[in-house]
Design a protein around this motif. Structure first.
Motif, short mmCIF file in Angstrom:
data_model
loop_
_atom_site.label_atom_id
_atom_site.label_comp_id
_atom_site.label_asym_id
_atom_site.label_seq_id
_atom_site.Cartn_x
_atom_site.Cartn_y
_atom_site.Cartn_z
N ILE A 44 0.87 -1.18 0.00
CA ILE A 44 0.00 0.00 0.00
C ILE A 44 0.90 1.23 0.00
O ILE A 44 1.96 1.22 0.63
N GLU A 45 0.51 2.23 -0.71
CA GLU A 45 1.28 3.47 -0.72
C GLU A 45 1.04 4.22 0.59
O GLU A 45 -0.11 4.50 0.94
N GLN A 46 2.10 4.54 1.28
CA GLN A 46 1.97 5.21 2.57
C GLN A 46 1.23 6.54 2.44
O GLN A 46 0.42 6.89 3.29
N THR A 47 1.48 7.26 1.37
CA THR A 47 0.84 8.57 1.20
C THR A 47 -0.64 8.45 0.89
O THR A 47 -1.39 9.40 1.11
N PRO A 98 -8.43 -2.58 0.28
CA PRO A 98 -8.18 -1.47 -0.64
C PRO A 98 -9.21 -0.35 -0.58
O PRO A 98 -8.84 0.83 -0.62
N ALA A 99 -10.49 -0.67 -0.50
CA ALA A 99 -11.52 0.37 -0.51
C ALA A 99 -11.41 1.31 0.69
O ALA A 99 -11.75 2.49 0.60
N MET A 128 -2.78 -3.93 7.45
CA MET A 128 -2.24 -4.46 8.70
C MET A 128 -1.06 -5.32 8.31
O MET A 128 -1.17 -6.12 7.37
N VAL A 129 0.05 -5.15 8.99
CA VAL A 129 1.24 -5.95 8.69
C VAL A 129 1.85 -6.46 9.98
O VAL A 129 1.75 -5.84 11.04
N ASN A 168 -5.10 5.38 4.59
CA ASN A 168 -5.78 6.00 5.73
C ASN A 168 -5.17 5.52 7.04
O ASN A 168 -5.03 6.31 7.98
N HIS A 169 -4.85 4.22 7.10
CA HIS A 169 -4.23 3.64 8.30
C HIS A 169 -3.33 2.49 7.89
O HIS A 169 -3.70 1.69 7.02
N ILE A 170 -2.19 2.39 8.55
CA ILE A 170 -1.32 1.22 8.44
C ILE A 170 -1.05 0.77 9.87
O ILE A 170 -0.48 1.51 10.66
#
Length: 102
Positions: free
Chosen positions: A26-29, A81-82, A87-88, A32-34
Motif C-alpha cells: 500500500i502506498e503510505q501517502t 483497498p476500498a 495491517m502488517v 488512511n491507516h497502516i
C-alpha cells in the motif's frame, strides 16, 4: 455484490536471496491507516488478521491476504483497498522487510 479475495506472497526466498514486493502492499501517502502488529510467535497475529479479513469479506469488502513465504497458512499482511487500510506483521524479520518500504 461478491467480495474479491486476493492471495499473494509479497516476498520469497530465491536463488539470489530474499526478494520483496512489500513496498507495493500500500502506498503510505495514500493509506488512511497502516497498523503494525507486534508479538511473539503463536500469540495470534496471523489469526487476528485472518479473522478481520473474513469479517470484512462478510461486509462486502475486497480483501488482500499477504501470505508468509515460509508458511503459506500464516498471514504477514492484510489490505482492504476500498478503506485504504493495511495491517502488517511488525515483528522481526517482517519489520525489516516491510517497514523499509512503508
Amino acid at each position: 455484490m461478491t467480495s474479491k479475495i486476493k492471495r499473494v506472497f509479497p516476498g520469497g526466498n530465491t536463488a539470489d536471496g530474499f526478494f520483496s514486493y512489500y513496498n507495493y502492499i500500500i502506498e503510505q501517502t495514500d493509506a488512511n491507516h497502516i497498523f503494525c502488529i507486534k508479538g511473539g510467535p503463536g500469540v495470534g497475529k496471523s489469526s487476528m488478521m485472518k479473522n478481520i479479513g473474513n469479517e470484512m469479506i462478510k461486509l462486502g469488502y475486497d480483501v488482500e491476504f499477504h501470505h508468509c513465504s515460509s508458511d503459506n497458512n500464516s498471514i504477514d499482511g492484510l489490505v482492504i483497498p476500498a478503506l485504504k487500510v493495511a495491517m502488517v506483521d511488525g515483528t522481526a524479520p517482517h519489520l525489516k522487510r516491510q517497514m523499509s518500504s512503508i
